[in-house]
Enzyme design. Structure first.
Site, PDB file in Angstrom:
ATOM      1  N   SER A 163       0.836  -1.213   0.000  1.00 45.88           N
ATOM      2  CA  SER A 163       0.000   0.000   0.000  1.00 45.88           C
ATOM      3  C   SER A 163       0.868   1.259   0.000  1.00 45.88           C
ATOM      4  O   SER A 163       0.610   2.210  -0.756  1.00 45.88           O
ATOM      5  CB  SER A 163      -0.959   0.006   1.192  1.00 45.88           C
ATOM      6  OG  SER A 163      -0.271  -0.181   2.406  1.00 45.88           O
ATOM      7  N   HIS A 195      -2.256  -8.769   2.102  1.00 48.19           N
ATOM      8  CA  HIS A 195      -1.887  -7.500   2.763  1.00 48.19           C
ATOM      9  C   HIS A 195      -3.003  -7.161   3.774  1.00 48.19           C
ATOM     10  O   HIS A 195      -3.346  -7.969   4.620  1.00 48.19           O
ATOM     11  CB  HIS A 195      -1.680  -6.451   1.654  1.00 48.19           C
ATOM     12  CG  HIS A 195      -1.016  -5.174   2.097  1.00 48.19           C
ATOM     13  ND1 HIS A 195      -0.376  -5.026   3.297  1.00 48.19           N
ATOM     14  CD2 HIS A 195      -0.896  -3.963   1.468  1.00 48.19           C
ATOM     15  CE1 HIS A 195       0.113  -3.795   3.392  1.00 48.19           C
ATOM     16  NE2 HIS A 195      -0.201  -3.128   2.300  1.00 48.19           N
ATOM     17  N   HIS A 230       5.503 -12.878   7.312  1.00 47.73           N
ATOM     18  CA  HIS A 230       5.754 -11.492   6.907  1.00 47.73           C
ATOM     19  C   HIS A 230       6.905 -11.459   5.920  1.00 47.73           C
ATOM     20  O   HIS A 230       7.823 -12.268   5.995  1.00 47.73           O
ATOM     21  CB  HIS A 230       6.072 -10.605   8.117  1.00 47.73           C
ATOM     22  CG  HIS A 230       5.840  -9.162   7.845  1.00 47.73           C
ATOM     23  ND1 HIS A 230       6.789  -8.356   7.269  1.00 47.73           N
ATOM     24  CD2 HIS A 230       4.736  -8.382   8.023  1.00 47.73           C
ATOM     25  CE1 HIS A 230       6.286  -7.138   7.116  1.00 47.73           C
ATOM     26  NE2 HIS A 230       5.035  -7.130   7.566  1.00 47.73           N
ATOM     27  N   ARG A 259       3.238  -4.962  16.642  1.00 49.20           N
ATOM     28  CA  ARG A 259       1.859  -4.475  16.559  1.00 49.20           C
ATOM     29  C   ARG A 259       0.898  -5.549  17.062  1.00 49.20           C
ATOM     30  O   ARG A 259      -0.152  -5.243  17.634  1.00 49.20           O
ATOM     31  CB  ARG A 259       1.531  -4.063  15.117  1.00 49.20           C
ATOM     32  CG  ARG A 259       2.450  -2.965  14.585  1.00 49.20           C
ATOM     33  CD  ARG A 259       2.270  -2.745  13.099  1.00 49.20           C
ATOM     34  NE  ARG A 259       2.560  -3.944  12.323  1.00 49.20           N
ATOM     35  CZ  ARG A 259       2.371  -4.065  11.005  1.00 49.20           C
ATOM     36  NH1 ARG A 259       1.877  -3.047  10.312  1.00 49.20           N
ATOM     37  NH2 ARG A 259       2.670  -5.189  10.386  1.00 49.20           N
ATOM     38  N   ASP A 281      -2.268  -8.473  11.730  1.00 48.02           N
ATOM     39  CA  ASP A 281      -3.655  -8.830  11.450  1.00 48.02           C
ATOM     40  C   ASP A 281      -4.161 -10.021  12.264  1.00 48.02           C
ATOM     41  O   ASP A 281      -5.346 -10.331  12.238  1.00 48.02           O
ATOM     42  CB  ASP A 281      -3.818  -9.117   9.948  1.00 48.02           C
ATOM     43  CG  ASP A 281      -3.471  -7.889   9.118  1.00 48.02           C
ATOM     44  OD1 ASP A 281      -3.961  -6.799   9.464  1.00 48.02           O
ATOM     45  OD2 ASP A 281      -2.712  -8.012   8.148  1.00 48.02           O
ATOM     46  N   ARG A 318      -3.596   3.822   7.775  1.00 52.94           N
ATOM     47  CA  ARG A 318      -2.462   3.805   6.843  1.00 52.94           C
ATOM     48  C   ARG A 318      -2.297   5.139   6.108  1.00 52.94           C
ATOM     49  O   ARG A 318      -1.190   5.534   5.730  1.00 52.94           O
ATOM     50  CB  ARG A 318      -2.638   2.615   5.883  1.00 52.94           C
ATOM     51  CG  ARG A 318      -1.540   2.331   4.875  1.00 52.94           C
ATOM     52  CD  ARG A 318      -0.153   2.325   5.426  1.00 52.94           C
ATOM     53  NE  ARG A 318       0.115   1.432   6.541  1.00 52.94           N
ATOM     54  CZ  ARG A 318       0.669   0.218   6.446  1.00 52.94           C
ATOM     55  NH1 ARG A 318       1.009  -0.239   5.268  1.00 52.94           N
ATOM     56  NH2 ARG A 318       0.917  -0.515   7.516  1.00 52.94           N
ATOM     57  N   ARG A 322      10.733   4.826 -11.688  1.00 55.72           N
ATOM     58  CA  ARG A 322      10.754   4.051 -12.933  1.00 55.72           C
ATOM     59  C   ARG A 322      11.903   3.040 -12.890  1.00 55.72           C
ATOM     60  O   ARG A 322      12.973   3.290 -13.447  1.00 55.72           O
ATOM     61  CB  ARG A 322      10.904   5.032 -14.096  1.00 55.72           C
ATOM     62  CG  ARG A 322      10.695   4.602 -15.555  1.00 55.72           C
ATOM     63  CD  ARG A 322      10.218   3.242 -15.736  1.00 55.72           C
ATOM     64  NE  ARG A 322       9.958   2.953 -17.146  1.00 55.72           N
ATOM     65  CZ  ARG A 322      10.314   1.809 -17.716  1.00 55.72           C
ATOM     66  NH1 ARG A 322      10.967   0.886 -17.027  1.00 55.72           N
ATOM     67  NH2 ARG A 322      10.000   1.564 -18.973  1.00 55.72           N
TER      68      ARG A 322
HETATM   69  N1  HAX Z   1       0.805 -19.940   6.026  1.00 55.82           N
HETATM   70  C1  HAX Z   1       1.203 -20.903   5.161  1.00 55.82           C
HETATM   71  N2  HAX Z   1       2.244 -20.761   4.326  1.00 55.82           N
HETATM   72  C2  HAX Z   1       2.928 -19.617   4.382  1.00 55.82           C
HETATM   73  C3  HAX Z   1       2.592 -18.588   5.284  1.00 55.82           C
HETATM   74  C4  HAX Z   1       1.471 -18.781   6.118  1.00 55.82           C
HETATM   75  N3  HAX Z   1       1.041 -17.829   6.950  1.00 55.82           N
HETATM   76  N4  HAX Z   1       3.453 -17.556   5.121  1.00 55.82           N
HETATM   77  C5  HAX Z   1       4.312 -17.925   4.142  1.00 55.82           C
HETATM   78  N5  HAX Z   1       3.980 -19.156   3.688  1.00 55.82           N
HETATM   79  C6  HAX Z   1       4.566 -19.883   2.581  1.00 55.82           C
HETATM   80  C7  HAX Z   1       4.458 -19.027   1.313  1.00 55.82           C
HETATM   81  O1  HAX Z   1       3.163 -19.137   0.747  1.00 55.82           O
HETATM   82  C8  HAX Z   1       5.559 -19.606   0.464  1.00 55.82           C
HETATM   83  O2  HAX Z   1       5.115 -20.852  -0.048  1.00 55.82           O
HETATM   84  P1  HAX Z   1       5.454 -21.279  -1.584  1.00 55.82           P
HETATM   85  O3  HAX Z   1       6.953 -21.233  -1.667  1.00 55.82           O
HETATM   86  O4  HAX Z   1       4.885 -22.647  -1.683  1.00 55.82           O
HETATM   87  O5  HAX Z   1       4.822 -20.263  -2.457  1.00 55.82           O
HETATM   88  C9  HAX Z   1       6.646 -19.900   1.502  1.00 55.82           C
HETATM   89  O6  HAX Z   1       5.968 -20.034   2.769  1.00 55.82           O
HETATM   90  C10 HAX Z   1       7.710 -18.818   1.608  1.00 55.82           C
HETATM   91  O7  HAX Z   1       7.067 -17.563   1.852  1.00 55.82           O
HETATM   92  P2  HAX Z   1       7.819 -16.450   2.737  1.00 55.82           P
HETATM   93  O8  HAX Z   1       9.072 -16.078   2.002  1.00 55.82           O
HETATM   94  O9  HAX Z   1       7.957 -16.919   4.134  1.00 55.82           O
HETATM   95  O10 HAX Z   1       6.766 -15.266   2.746  1.00 55.82           O
HETATM   96  P3  HAX Z   1       6.528 -14.108   1.666  1.00 55.82           P
HETATM   97  O11 HAX Z   1       7.469 -13.004   1.949  1.00 55.82           O
HETATM   98  O12 HAX Z   1       6.547 -14.652   0.278  1.00 55.82           O
HETATM   99  O13 HAX Z   1       5.039 -13.700   1.973  1.00 55.82           O
HETATM  100  C11 HAX Z   1       3.186 -13.108   3.320  1.00 55.82           C
HETATM  101  C12 HAX Z   1       4.693 -12.932   3.105  1.00 55.82           C
HETATM  102  C13 HAX Z   1       2.764 -12.146   4.409  1.00 55.82           C
HETATM  103  C14 HAX Z   1       2.462 -12.774   2.031  1.00 55.82           C
HETATM  104  C15 HAX Z   1       2.905 -14.559   3.748  1.00 55.82           C
HETATM  105  O14 HAX Z   1       3.569 -14.828   4.960  1.00 55.82           O
HETATM  106  C16 HAX Z   1       1.433 -14.872   3.870  1.00 55.82           C
HETATM  107  O15 HAX Z   1       0.804 -15.231   2.862  1.00 55.82           O
HETATM  108  N6  HAX Z   1       0.834 -14.756   5.112  1.00 55.82           N
HETATM  109  C17 HAX Z   1      -0.592 -14.925   5.306  1.00 55.82           C
HETATM  110  C18 HAX Z   1      -1.360 -13.685   4.851  1.00 55.82           C
HETATM  111  C19 HAX Z   1      -1.147 -12.526   5.814  1.00 55.82           C
HETATM  112  O16 HAX Z   1      -1.217 -12.662   7.017  1.00 55.82           O
HETATM  113  N7  HAX Z   1      -0.875 -11.349   5.248  1.00 55.82           N
HETATM  114  C20 HAX Z   1      -0.702 -10.115   6.036  1.00 55.82           C
HETATM  115  C21 HAX Z   1       0.763  -9.728   6.158  1.00 55.82           C
HETATM  116  C22 HAX Z   1       0.969  -8.456   6.954  1.00 55.82           C
HETATM  117  C23 HAX Z   1       0.355  -7.292   6.241  1.00 55.82           C
HETATM  118  O17 HAX Z   1       0.770  -6.853   5.184  1.00 55.82           O
HETATM  119  N8  HAX Z   1      -0.699  -6.799   6.789  1.00 55.82           N
HETATM  120  O18 HAX Z   1      -1.388  -5.842   6.135  1.00 55.82           O
END
Ligand code: HAX
Length: 435
Positions: A240, A270, A317, A326, A372, A398, A418
Site C-alpha cells: 500500500s 496484505h 511477513h 503491533r 492482522d 495507513r 521508474r
Molecule cells: N501460512 C502458510 N504458508 C505460508 C505462510 C502462512 N502464513 N506464510 C508464508 N507461507 C509460505 C508461502 O506461501 C511460500 O510458499 P510457496 O513457496 O509454496 O509459495 C513460503 O511459505 C515462503 O514464503 P515467505 O518467504 O515466508 O513469505 P513471503 O514473503 O513470500 O510472503 C506473506 C509474506 C505475508 C504474504 C505470507 O507470509 C502470507 O501469505 N501470510 C498470510 C497472509 C497474511 O497474514 N498477510 C498479512 C501480512 C501483513 C500485512 O501486510 N498486513 O497488512
C-alpha cells in the site's frame, strides 16, 4: 501559515539541502546489489527507495521516526485517554519532532475544521449496491473527492516544483480529516440501514471516528486510538505504501495516489488479512464445535488449512522475522481490557500452536503472527462484527503514514519512479549467457 506546516517547511527545507549536498558528493555510492532470485521474488530486501517516516527492522520491528510502539505509548500525548493520539503520530512522522499536548489539540481542531464529506461522494456511494465490498467503496469514495485536490488545481495553474510539498500538505490534511467521515458513512450505509451519526467535535480524531461508527464506549475510544496509531506506517516497501509512493511520483493528486494504495491494501496477502483471520477463526469455532478449543484441536484445524493448500492468515511477513510488535501491542491491550474473552483466548492459543506448524513446513521464513492476527478478535468483543469493514479501519490509519511520507517525497523533489525490468530471454542471453 499553520504551525505544523511551518515546522514541516523548516525541517524539509533543511533536509532538502542536506540531501542535495549528500547526493553531489556520494551519489555513486552503492547501497545494494540485486540477485536474480530477488528480481523474480517480489523484490524482497532490495534497498531502493527513501522513506522518512518509519523504518522496519526484521528482528526488532517497526520504529516511527526512531520510536518503538511502547516508546510511542509513553511519549505521545494521550489527550484525556490512555492510549497515544494518532494526531501526535502524524505530527511526529511529518516533522520528526515529538508534539506536545497543545500541538495535538490544535491538530484535532484543524482536522475537525477540514472534515465533512462532499455531496458527490455521498451520491457515488449511495448509487452503489450495498453488496459492494467496503474497501471498493472506500477507494471509490476517495477517488470521488479528487476534484477537490489543491495539488491538482495548483499544478494545472502552473505551480513550481518547489511548491509541490505545500499543495500536497493541504491535500494530506484535508484527506485525513475526511477519511473517518467517509469510512463511517460506508459502515452506516452498508451495515446500519443508512442511519448516519453526526460527528462530535469535542472528541479527538480517533474517538470521533468511533462515535460516528456508533461506538461510544471509552474503552473502544482507547482501542481506536491505539489501532489507528499502530497501523499507520510500516516503512515504504509494503504494497500500500509503495503504491501511494509510485502513483504520487507521477504527480497524480494525493487523492488518486491514496485510492490506489487502498486498492493494494485490499488484497488478502496484505490488509485484507485482518478480515481473513477473523473469518478463519469463526470457521475454526464452527468446525470444532466449540469456542473453547484446546491446543490439540487447534493444531488439527491449522493442519487442515495447510493441507488444503491455503496460507494461515495473520501469520508470516515479507520483512519481519519475529512476532510483530503491533500484534504484541494488541495482545497487551486485550490482556488489560478483555482478558476473559473466548475468541481472544483462541488468538492466544493460535500464537502457541501456529509457529511450530509453520516451522515444520521448512519453507516459511517467518512463522510468527503479524498485525492482522489479533485485531479482529478485539473488534468482535466490542461489537464491531462486520468483518468486511476491518480493512477500511486499517486504511484510515495507513493514510497517516503514506500521506506524511508523500509530502516528504514532494519536499525532497523526488522524480518519477521508474525501475528497469528485464525479460527472461534477456536474463538468459545477456546476464547468464546460457543461450
Ligand atoms: N501460512 C502458510 N504458508 C505460508 C505462510 C502462512 N502464513 N506464510 C508464508 N507461507 C509460505 C508461502 O506461501 C511460500 O510458499 P510457496 O513457496 O509454496 O509459495 C513460503 O511459505 C515462503 O514464503 P515467505 O518467504 O515466508 O513469505 P513471503 O514473503 O513470500 O510472503 C506473506 C509474506 C505475508 C504474504 C505470507 O507470509 C502470507 O501469505 N501470510 C498470510 C497472509 C497474511 O497474514 N498477510 C498479512 C501480512 C501483513 C500485512 O501486510 N498486513 O497488512
Amino acid at each position: 501559515m499553520d504551525p505544523l506546516k511551518e515546522l514541516f517547511r523548516d525541517v524539509a527545507t533543511q533536509s532538502y539541502a542536506e540531501v542535495r549536498a549528500m547526493l553531489k558528493e556520494y551519489g555513486d555510492t552503492k547501497i545494494d546489489e540485486v540477485k536474480l532470485s530477488q528480481a523474480y521474488g517480489g523484490m524482497r530486501g532490495i534497498k531502493s527507495m527513501i522513506w522518512e517516516t518509519s523504518n522496519l527492522d526484521p528482528q526488532e520491528g517497526i520504529r516511527f521516526r526512531g520510536y518503538t510502539i511502547p516508546e510511542l505509548q509513553e511519549k505521545l500525548p494521550k489527550g484525556d485517554g490512555k492510549e497515544p493520539l494518532p494526531e501526535g503520530l502524524f505530527w511526529l512522522m511529518l516533522t520528526g519532532k515529538l508534539p506536545n499536548e497543545t500541538n495535538v489539540r490544535w491538530l484535532t481542531q484543524e482536522w475537525h475544521n477540514r472534515s465533512g464529506l462532499p455531496k458527490q461522494t455521498r451520491k457515488v456511494l449511495d448509487a452503489m449496491p450495498a453488496s459492494t465490498h467496503p474497501m471498493a467503496l472506500f477507494s471509490m469514495g476517495i477517488t470521488s473527492m479528487s476534484e477537490d485536490s489543491v495539488f491538482a488545481k495548483r499544478y494545472a495553474a502552473g505551480m513550481r516544483k518547489s511548491e509541490y510539498w505545500d499543495a500536497y500538505y493541504e491535500d494530506a490534511m484535508t484527506l485525513i480529516a475526511r477519511l473517518p467521515h467517509l469510512a463511517a458513512y460506508i459502515y452506516r450505509k452498508v451495515f446500519k440501514k443508512n442511519k448516519h451519526i453526526e460527528p462530535d467535535t469535542s472528541l479527538d480524531w480517533a474517538s470521533n471516528f468511533a462515535h460516528m461508527l456508533g461506538f461510544d464506549d471509552p474503552d473502544f475510544f482507547n482501542l481506536m486510538r491505539l489501532y489507528l496509531t499502530i497501523h499507520a506506517d510500516h516503512e515504504g516497501g509494503n504494497a500500500s505504501a509503495h503504491t501511494v509512493h509510485l502513483v504520487g511520483s507521477t504527480l497524480s493528486s494525493p487523492y488518486l495516489a491514496l485510492a490506489s494504495g487502498m486498492n493494494a491494501l485490499a488484497g488478502p496477502l496484505h490488509g485484507r488479512a485482518n478480515q481473513e483471520v477473523i473469518e478463519w477463526i469463526f470457521n475454526l469455532v464452527g468446525y470444532l464445535g466449540t469456542d473453547r478449543p484446546d491446543k490439540e484441536q487447534i493444531r488439527t484445524f491449522v493442519q487442515k488449512t495447510i493441507d488444503s493448500g491455503r496460507v494461515i492468515p495473520g501469520y508470516g511477513h515479507a520483512v519481519l522475522r519475529r512476532p510483530d510488535p503491533r500484534f504484541i501491542a494488541q495482545m497487551e491491550f486485550a490482556k488489560k481490557y478483555i482478558k476473559d474473552d473466548p475468541i481472544v483466548h483462541i488468538v492466544w492459543k493460535l500464537y502457541e500452536v501456529v509457529p511450530d506448524v509453520l516451522k515444520s513446513l521448512g519453507k516459511v521464513k517467518n512463522p510468527w503472527p503479524n498485525v492482522d492476527a489479533h485485531s479482529g478478535a478485539i473488534l468482535v468483543h466490542y461489537g464491531l462484527k462486520e468483518y468486511a469493514f476491518y480493512t477500511v479501519l486499517f486504511g484510515v490509519s495507513r493514510a497517516l503514514g503514506v500521506l506524511a511520507a508523500g509530502a516528504w517525497s514532494r519536499a525532497l523533489g523526488m522524480p518519477l519512479e521508474r525501475p528497469k525490468s528485464l525479460t527472461t530471454e534477456q536474463v538468459k542471453r545477456d546476464i547468464l549467457k546460457i543461450t
